[in-house]
Motif scaffolding. Structure first.
Motif, PDB file in Angstrom:
ATOM      1  N   GLY A 102       0.787  -1.218   0.000  1.00 45.04           N
ATOM      2  CA  GLY A 102       0.000   0.000   0.000  1.00 45.04           C
ATOM      3  C   GLY A 102       0.822   1.272   0.000  1.00 45.04           C
ATOM      4  N   LEU A 103       2.098   1.181  -0.364  1.00 45.41           N
ATOM      5  CA  LEU A 103       2.970   2.352  -0.343  1.00 45.41           C
ATOM      6  C   LEU A 103       3.216   2.940  -1.728  1.00 45.41           C
ATOM      7  CD1 LEU A 103       5.564   1.142   2.314  1.00 45.41           C
ATOM      8  CD2 LEU A 103       3.758   2.855   2.615  1.00 45.41           C
ATOM      9  N   VAL A 104       2.865   2.204  -2.764  1.00 50.02           N
ATOM     10  CA  VAL A 104       3.058   2.672  -4.136  1.00 50.02           C
ATOM     11  C   VAL A 104       1.806   2.357  -4.946  1.00 50.02           C
ATOM     12  CG1 VAL A 104       4.328   2.238  -6.291  1.00 50.02           C
ATOM     13  CG2 VAL A 104       5.579   2.523  -4.150  1.00 50.02           C
ATOM     14  N   ASP A 105       1.433   3.298  -5.794  1.00 45.88           N
ATOM     15  CA  ASP A 105       0.350   3.074  -6.753  1.00 45.88           C
ATOM     16  C   ASP A 105       0.965   2.954  -8.142  1.00 45.88           C
ATOM     17  OD1 ASP A 105      -1.721   3.297  -4.874  1.00 45.88           O
ATOM     18  OD2 ASP A 105      -1.666   5.482  -4.993  1.00 45.88           O
ATOM     19  N   ILE A 106       0.614   1.901  -8.868  1.00 37.35           N
ATOM     20  CA  ILE A 106       1.159   1.661 -10.205  1.00 37.35           C
ATOM     21  C   ILE A 106       0.037   1.782 -11.225  1.00 37.35           C
ATOM     22  CG2 ILE A 106       2.337   0.024 -11.701  1.00 37.35           C
ATOM     23  CD1 ILE A 106       3.586  -1.221  -9.200  1.00 37.35           C
ATOM     24  N   PHE A 107       0.220   2.707 -12.164  1.00 33.51           N
ATOM     25  CA  PHE A 107      -0.747   2.910 -13.228  1.00 33.51           C
ATOM     26  C   PHE A 107      -0.075   2.547 -14.549  1.00 33.51           C
ATOM     27  CE2 PHE A 107      -1.759   5.901  -9.839  1.00 33.51           C
ATOM     28  CZ  PHE A 107      -3.097   5.630  -9.620  1.00 33.51           C
ATOM     29  N   PRO A 108      -0.544   1.504 -15.238  1.00 30.26           N
ATOM     30  CA  PRO A 108       0.132   1.010 -16.449  1.00 30.26           C
ATOM     31  C   PRO A 108       0.423   2.081 -17.488  1.00 30.26           C
ATOM     32  CG  PRO A 108      -1.574  -0.522 -15.773  1.00 30.26           C
ATOM     33  CD  PRO A 108      -1.714   0.680 -14.884  1.00 30.26           C
ATOM     34  N   GLN A 109      -0.464   3.039 -17.671  1.00 24.60           N
ATOM     35  CA  GLN A 109      -0.266   4.044 -18.717  1.00 24.60           C
ATOM     36  C   GLN A 109       0.378   5.325 -18.201  1.00 24.60           C
ATOM     37  OE1 GLN A 109      -0.812   3.034 -21.772  1.00 24.60           O
ATOM     38  NE2 GLN A 109      -1.604   1.108 -20.936  1.00 24.60           N
ATOM     39  N   SER A 110       0.539   5.429 -16.879  1.00 25.64           N
ATOM     40  CA  SER A 110       1.036   6.688 -16.319  1.00 25.64           C
ATOM     41  C   SER A 110       2.336   6.553 -15.535  1.00 25.64           C
ATOM     42  CB  SER A 110      -0.035   7.298 -15.402  1.00 25.64           C
ATOM     43  OG  SER A 110      -1.239   7.489 -16.113  1.00 25.64           O
ATOM     44  N   GLY A 111       2.586   5.398 -14.947  1.00 25.88           N
ATOM     45  CA  GLY A 111       3.793   5.211 -14.160  1.00 25.88           C
ATOM     46  C   GLY A 111       3.480   4.869 -12.714  1.00 25.88           C
ATOM     47  N   SER A 112       4.502   4.975 -11.882  1.00 26.63           N
ATOM     48  CA  SER A 112       4.373   4.628 -10.470  1.00 26.63           C
ATOM     49  C   SER A 112       4.485   5.890  -9.612  1.00 26.63           C
ATOM     50  CB  SER A 112       5.469   3.629 -10.064  1.00 26.63           C
ATOM     51  OG  SER A 112       5.370   2.440 -10.823  1.00 26.63           O
ATOM     52  N   PHE A 113       3.702   5.904  -8.530  1.00 23.05           N
ATOM     53  CA  PHE A 113       3.674   7.070  -7.660  1.00 23.05           C
ATOM     54  C   PHE A 113       3.634   6.610  -6.203  1.00 23.05           C
ATOM     55  CE2 PHE A 113       1.785   8.099 -11.675  1.00 23.05           C
ATOM     56  CZ  PHE A 113       2.219   9.377 -11.974  1.00 23.05           C
ATOM     57  N   VAL A 114       4.232   7.411  -5.323  1.00 18.20           N
ATOM     58  CA  VAL A 114       4.103   7.148  -3.894  1.00 18.20           C
ATOM     59  C   VAL A 114       2.627   7.291  -3.534  1.00 18.20           C
ATOM     60  CG1 VAL A 114       4.740   7.902  -1.577  1.00 18.20           C
ATOM     61  CG2 VAL A 114       6.418   8.035  -3.440  1.00 18.20           C
ATOM     62  N   SER A 115       2.075   6.300  -2.871  1.00 16.80           N
ATOM     63  CA  SER A 115       0.656   6.351  -2.539  1.00 16.80           C
ATOM     64  C   SER A 115       0.380   7.448  -1.522  1.00 16.80           C
ATOM     65  CB  SER A 115       0.184   5.011  -1.969  1.00 16.80           C
ATOM     66  OG  SER A 115       0.751   4.790  -0.690  1.00 16.80           O
ATOM     67  N   ARG A 116      -0.807   8.000  -1.606  1.00 15.14           N
ATOM     68  CA  ARG A 116      -1.235   8.945  -0.588  1.00 15.14           C
ATOM     69  C   ARG A 116      -1.661   8.165   0.663  1.00 15.14           C
ATOM     70  NH1 ARG A 116      -2.498  11.438  -5.444  1.00 15.14           N
ATOM     71  NH2 ARG A 116      -1.736  13.582  -5.579  1.00 15.14           N
ATOM     72  N   ILE A 117      -1.670   8.825   1.785  1.00 15.14           N
ATOM     73  CA  ILE A 117      -1.991   8.165   3.051  1.00 15.14           C
ATOM     74  C   ILE A 117      -3.494   7.911   3.120  1.00 15.14           C
ATOM     75  CG2 ILE A 117      -1.903   8.372   5.562  1.00 15.14           C
ATOM     76  CD1 ILE A 117       0.454  10.378   5.111  1.00 15.14           C
ATOM     77  N   PRO A 118      -3.919   6.664   3.257  1.00 14.37           N
ATOM     78  CA  PRO A 118      -5.360   6.345   3.294  1.00 14.37           C
ATOM     79  C   PRO A 118      -5.959   6.743   4.641  1.00 14.37           C
ATOM     80  CG  PRO A 118      -4.079   4.361   3.608  1.00 14.37           C
ATOM     81  CD  PRO A 118      -3.086   5.451   3.351  1.00 14.37           C
ATOM     82  N   VAL A 119      -6.521   7.934   4.694  1.00 16.22           N
ATOM     83  CA  VAL A 119      -6.966   8.498   5.973  1.00 16.22           C
ATOM     84  C   VAL A 119      -7.998   7.624   6.665  1.00 16.22           C
ATOM     85  CG1 VAL A 119      -8.776   9.940   4.933  1.00 16.22           C
ATOM     86  CG2 VAL A 119      -7.708  10.638   7.084  1.00 16.22           C
ATOM     87  N   ALA A 120      -8.844   6.943   5.907  1.00 15.53           N
ATOM     88  CA  ALA A 120      -9.895   6.124   6.508  1.00 15.53           C
ATOM     89  C   ALA A 120      -9.330   4.937   7.280  1.00 15.53           C
ATOM     90  CB  ALA A 120     -10.848   5.628   5.424  1.00 15.53           C
ATOM     91  N   GLU A 121      -8.100   4.534   6.975  1.00 21.23           N
ATOM     92  CA  GLU A 121      -7.518   3.363   7.628  1.00 21.23           C
ATOM     93  C   GLU A 121      -6.719   3.716   8.877  1.00 21.23           C
ATOM     94  OE1 GLU A 121      -5.352   1.056   4.839  1.00 21.23           O
ATOM     95  OE2 GLU A 121      -6.979   1.029   3.378  1.00 21.23           O
ATOM     96  N   LEU A 122      -6.447   4.985   9.090  1.00 15.95           N
ATOM     97  CA  LEU A 122      -5.605   5.371  10.220  1.00 15.95           C
ATOM     98  C   LEU A 122      -6.227   5.046  11.575  1.00 15.95           C
ATOM     99  CD1 LEU A 122      -4.160   8.784   8.959  1.00 15.95           C
ATOM    100  CD2 LEU A 122      -3.066   6.534   8.946  1.00 15.95           C
ATOM    101  N   PRO A 123      -7.505   5.357  11.809  1.00 12.18           N
ATOM    102  CA  PRO A 123      -8.066   5.051  13.138  1.00 12.18           C
ATOM    103  C   PRO A 123      -7.967   3.578  13.515  1.00 12.18           C
ATOM    104  CG  PRO A 123      -9.496   6.566  11.949  1.00 12.18           C
ATOM    105  CD  PRO A 123      -8.474   6.088  10.968  1.00 12.18           C
TER     106      PRO A 123
END
Length: 273
Positions: A102-123
């Motif tokens: 859950g630390l990287v998002d991979i988009f086949p046509q766009s590339g790889s990006f550091v994932s944003r922090i999933p705020v709903a999962e923090l609590p």
């Protein structure tokens, strides 16, 4: 003459085939080369590739969790491969592992990006951490020795030094060591291992809280109260102070998100940026 030509390999395809079938010598010379290559070269290459991929994974993971790579930041495979002097294959393998975490998002046509922090999962992650650390601190308070308490006090002093030096990164490391020491004091280091597994996203969020004026000072005060309860061998008070410490972290989510909206995502982990 005909049989002689056939026995030595001949000058025709038919003679050559018969010679190879009749004599074991050519197999003795050539077969070991074909067998040796897979046993020595291929597994070795695979091991090296796996080792490189693991190293790249560790490096990128540390950079992401420490916020040296910011949420939403692009990750350029080619540049990482060049920096390490490798092909892009081990880089892709490392990125796939990070995507699973859950630390990287991979988009086949766009590339790889550091994932944003999933705020709903923090609590939920903070609640799981709270349950584990309350249990650990109860055990620690029940059985802490003088030398173990002294180690915790020494860590508190180190936290103060990092705070006075305005070293947020150093303070974060001291904070991590403090909680690991509590698990060791409890005789349950595995508690901290489990805690680290569930709090990866929390760590990224927590680093955003440190620049808030007075935040580090408050954390040190909370840590001091925890050590006081451990030294007094009061498990109930130790659990209460630990709970209050972690609840304060959960209470800050809204403010931190408002101050850093680009770093957070409402979407579930793994659903993309």
């Amino acid at each position: 003459m005909t049989s002689g030509i056939d026995e030595t390999g001949g000058k025709t395809a038919e003679g050559t085939a018969e010679a190879h079938a009749a004599s074991p010598k050519p197999r003795t010379r050539t077969a070991p080369m074909r067998r040796t290559a897979p046993k020595t070269a291929l597994p070795g290459a695979a091991l090296r590739g796996s080792t490189v991929s693991a190293a790249i994974h560790r490096e990128l993971r540390a950079e992401i969790v420490s916020m040296r790579r910011k949420p939403g930041e692009p990750i350029v495979e080619k540049r990482i491969a060049q920096d390490h002097g490798v092909s892009r294959t081990p880089v892709r393998e490392a990125l796939l592992r990070l995507a699973d975490e859950g630390l990287v998002d991979i988009f086949p046509q766009s590339g790889s990006f550091v994932s944003r922090i999933p705020v709903a999962e923090l609590p939920e992650a903070i609640l799981i951490r709270k349950a584990l650390e309350e249990a650990a601190v109860r055990y620690a308070a029940a059985q802490a020795t003088r030398s173990q308490v002294a180690r915790l006090r020494a860590n508190l002093e180190y936290q103060r030094e990092m705070s006075e030096g305005a070293d947020a990164g150093g303070f974060h490391e001291a904070d991590e060591a403090f909680h690991a020491l509590i698990a060791d004091t409890a005789g349950c280091p595995g508690f901290w291992t489990l805690t680290r597994q569930v709090k990866v996203q929390v760590d990224r969020y927590r680093l955003l809280t440190l620049p808030v004026p007075g935040r580090i000072r408050s954390v040190i005060a909370e840590h001091t109260a925890i050590v006081d309860a451990i030294e007094a061998h009061d498990p109930a008070r130790a659990a209460e102070t630990m709970a209050a410490h972690l609840d304060s972290l959960r209470a800050s989510i809204g403010d931190i998100r408002e101050n850093n909206p680009f770093f957070f995502s409402d979407r579930p982990e793994g659903a993309g940026g």
